[in-house]
Design an enzyme around this catalytic site. Structure first.
Site, PDB file in Angstrom:
ATOM      1  N   CYS A 106       0.798  -1.234   0.000  1.00  0.00           N
ATOM      2  CA  CYS A 106       0.000   0.000   0.000  1.00  0.00           C
ATOM      3  C   CYS A 106       0.826   1.276   0.000  1.00  0.00           C
ATOM      4  CB  CYS A 106      -0.925   0.004   1.201  1.00  0.00           C
ATOM      5  SG  CYS A 106      -1.957  -1.460   1.249  1.00  0.00           S
TER       6      CYS A 106
HETATM    7  C1  UGA Z   1      -1.253   0.286   5.768  1.00  0.00           C
HETATM    8  C2  UGA Z   1      -2.081   1.215   6.672  1.00  0.00           C
HETATM    9  O1  UGA Z   1      -1.616   1.105   8.030  1.00  0.00           O
HETATM   10  C3  UGA Z   1      -3.576   0.841   6.627  1.00  0.00           C
HETATM   11  O2  UGA Z   1      -4.316   1.790   7.401  1.00  0.00           O
HETATM   12  C4  UGA Z   1      -4.059   0.908   5.157  1.00  0.00           C
HETATM   13  O3  UGA Z   1      -5.413   0.525   5.051  1.00  0.00           O
HETATM   14  C5  UGA Z   1      -3.217  -0.039   4.328  1.00  0.00           C
HETATM   15  O4  UGA Z   1      -1.818   0.348   4.426  1.00  0.00           O
HETATM   16  C6  UGA Z   1      -3.702   0.073   2.908  1.00  0.00           C
HETATM   17  O5  UGA Z   1      -3.603   1.143   2.317  1.00  0.00           O
HETATM   18  O6  UGA Z   1      -4.299  -0.895   2.412  1.00  0.00           O
HETATM   19  P1  UGA Z   1      -0.204  -2.168   5.975  1.00  0.00           P
HETATM   20  O7  UGA Z   1       0.466  -1.886   4.662  1.00  0.00           O
HETATM   21  O8  UGA Z   1      -0.888  -3.465   6.180  1.00  0.00           O
HETATM   22  O9  UGA Z   1      -1.328  -1.041   6.283  1.00  0.00           O
HETATM   23  O10 UGA Z   1       0.959  -2.061   7.061  1.00  0.00           O
HETATM   24  P2  UGA Z   1       1.310  -1.202   8.362  1.00  0.00           P
HETATM   25  O11 UGA Z   1       1.053  -2.010   9.562  1.00  0.00           O
HETATM   26  O12 UGA Z   1       0.726   0.146   8.297  1.00  0.00           O
HETATM   27  O13 UGA Z   1       2.906  -1.096   8.189  1.00  0.00           O
HETATM   28  C7  UGA Z   1       3.497  -0.497   7.024  1.00  0.00           C
HETATM   29  C8  UGA Z   1       5.003  -0.599   7.072  1.00  0.00           C
HETATM   30  O14 UGA Z   1       5.561   0.326   8.012  1.00  0.00           O
HETATM   31  C9  UGA Z   1       5.557  -1.972   7.477  1.00  0.00           C
HETATM   32  O15 UGA Z   1       6.641  -2.276   6.629  1.00  0.00           O
HETATM   33  C10 UGA Z   1       6.040  -1.768   8.899  1.00  0.00           C
HETATM   34  O16 UGA Z   1       7.094  -2.630   9.244  1.00  0.00           O
HETATM   35  C11 UGA Z   1       6.493  -0.314   8.860  1.00  0.00           C
HETATM   36  N1  UGA Z   1       6.441   0.371  10.165  1.00  0.00           N
HETATM   37  C12 UGA Z   1       5.251   0.575  10.782  1.00  0.00           C
HETATM   38  C13 UGA Z   1       7.615   0.823  10.740  1.00  0.00           C
HETATM   39  O17 UGA Z   1       8.734   0.660  10.197  1.00  0.00           O
HETATM   40  N2  UGA Z   1       7.553   1.472  11.955  1.00  0.00           N
HETATM   41  C14 UGA Z   1       6.377   1.682  12.590  1.00  0.00           C
HETATM   42  O18 UGA Z   1       6.405   2.295  13.699  1.00  0.00           O
HETATM   43  C15 UGA Z   1       5.213   1.218  12.003  1.00  0.00           C
END
Ligand code: UGA
Length: 430
Positions: A268
């Site tokens: 995403c």
């Molecule tokens: C993300 C959004 O959080 C959702 O709200 C949205 O609906 C979705 O994209 C989408 O557009 O469909 P997602 O891609 O499943 O969800 O993953 P996240 O949990 O948001 O994490 C994204 C990335 O950021 C991961 O690689 C994670 O490891 C990284 N991350 C997250 C960090 O490096 N640090 C953090 O503190 C949080």
């Protein structure tokens, strides 16, 4: 109500199963016959916690699947939950959405009476009203009004917690330029709002589309900002996690999404940031913060490998890569940081031994020539360095397994383990 959901990817399937659980009659429509058969057999076509239970409970009853778009006619409202991938230039590829809109319109054309079409996929502002609505109106042979409502309703589901996120939303966004379509969305979501009280944002279709991009862009920029600050911390010998814990206590900042390290991946954020940046550039605006968010994200795997280089030469030596998925709890490797890390190791002529509890089969398609270990202990055996890329629990729980390494160099990209005696331990931002 009777609902039809076009597209059975992780959004469409989650939406279908959850609406069935909320008491609607749901028809999932997908072009892939095997996905349809899986759903009708009461099984989940994708890996997602709680989905198997919901599908098993409702399949054959309030949840059924078909490849036939004509099933739309018997329903009151249709969600479009089709993929919106990126073109090579970063812009959004609307081919599936346009084909879906046409299919919906054609199926609707013989229907007497009102129908609502709801765009669920992430699409750039203007798509619903300027691109999809005209296709639906033309093929369905009716205009928005008495016979047709068109709305945009973005989703905020995270992979790995999609069901819980759907059933307990922070907010619902109902976007349409036509008040009737907003009312329709209230009807569709009434059973959810009875169960879980959430604020409902009523807005225009363009604003709803932009809210989704702004949400993802804000979170990705937040992670890139803490990584930017984390890189400064590392240079100064400061622990970025202690800093994040403190600033997270400020309500205006909040403690969430402040974990610094290797950065973000997944299906995403990279796609959405590139799509909205592309649209901005088309309007002669180069969004500096979004470009910087991507630049910092690109930097992290390189800084990670540079830390490794400071401690060990990996030429012709085994290196353990621990974790391959873009985050824990999923087998999704799209834009995973592990890809850049493995590329970097291969360019250093290292012998890569990778471990992931669920994502190895997917990674095999990208890197058929590296070794995949069955356990973290096997990956660590004889390695001259261990690179922690994804913070799976079983990786965070490693301890004496490190003793089997040829050289105890551990580079941690996710703050997965603690610094400990006997290890040459480097955290990326601490
Ligand atoms: C993300 C959004 O959080 C959702 O709200 C949205 O609906 C979705 O994209 C989408 O557009 O469909 P997602 O891609 O499943 O969800 O993953 P996240 O949990 O948001 O994490 C994204 C990335 O950021 C991961 O690689 C994670 O490891 C990284 N991350 C997250 C960090 O490096 N640090 C953090 O503190 C949080």
């Amino acid at each position: 109500m009777d609902l039809s959901i076009i597209g059975s990817g992780y959004v469409g399937t989650t939406v279908a199963a959850c609406f069935a659980d909320l008491g609607h009659d749901v028809t999932a429509i997908d072009v892939d016959q095997s996905v349809v058969e899986t759903l009708n057999a009461g099984e989940a076509p994708i890996e997602e916690p709680r989905l198997p239970e919901l599908i098993a409970e409702h399949a054959g009853d309030s949840l059924r699947a078909t490849t036939d778009y004509d099933a739309i006619r018997k329903t009151d409202a249709t969600f479009l939950a089709l993929p919106t991938p990126s073109n090579k230039d970063g812009s959004i590829d609307l081919q599936f959405m346009k084909a879906g809109a046409e299919g919906v319109g054609e199926a609707l054309s013989p229907k007497d009476g009102y129908h609502t079409v709801i765009v669920k996929s992430t699409v750039v502002p203007g798509t619903t009203e300027d691109v999809l609505a005209p296709i639906i109106e033309e093929t369905a042979d009716r205009s928005q009004g008495d016979q047709l409502g068109i709305a945009m309703n973005p989703e905020f589901l995270r992979e790995g917690t999609a069901v819980a996120d759907f059933l307990n939303p922070d907010k619902l966004v109902f976007g349409s330029d036509h008040p009737q379509a907003i009312d329709d969305l209230h009807g569709v979501f009434a059973p959810l709002l009875e169960r879980h009280d959430a604020p409902v944002v009523e807005t225009g279709a363009r604003e709803a589309e932009m809210i989704k991009y702004a949400n993802n862009a804000f979170l990705a920029s937040k992670v890139s900002l803490i990584n930017d600050l984390g890189n400064i911390c590392k240079e100064l010998g400061v622990d970025a996690y202690e800093v994040a814990d403190a600033i997270g206590l400020d309500d205006r900042i909040s403690a969430k999404f402040l974990r610094s390290g290797l950065g973000w991946g997944g299906s995403c954020w990279p796609k959405d940031i590139s799509a909205i940046t592309h649209v901005a550039k088309q309007h002669d605006y180069d969004p500096p913060i979004l470009e910087a968010a991507v630049a910092v994200n690109d930097l992290q795997p390189r800084r990670f490998l540079r830390l490794m280089d400071q401690h060990v030469t990996v030429d012709d030596e085994p290196v353990a890569v621990l974790g391959l998925s873009f985050k824990p709890g999923t087998d999704d490797i799209r834009n995973a940081r592990s890809i850049e890390v493995i590329d970097g190791l291969q360019s250093r002529n290292a012998e890569v031994v990778a471990y992931d509890p669920v994502a190895s089969a997917n990674m095999l398609e990208i890197f058929p020539d590296i070794e995949y270990a069955d356990s973290p202990a096997d990956a660590l055996e004889g390695a001259v360095a261990a690179l922690i890329v994804t913070e799976w629990d079983e990786i965070s729980g490693l301890d004496e397994e490190f003793d089997a390494m040829a050289e105890p160099v551990v580079i941690d990209g996710r703050r997965a383990i603690d610094r400990r005696e006997g290890l040459v331990y480097e955290g990326l931002t601490w």
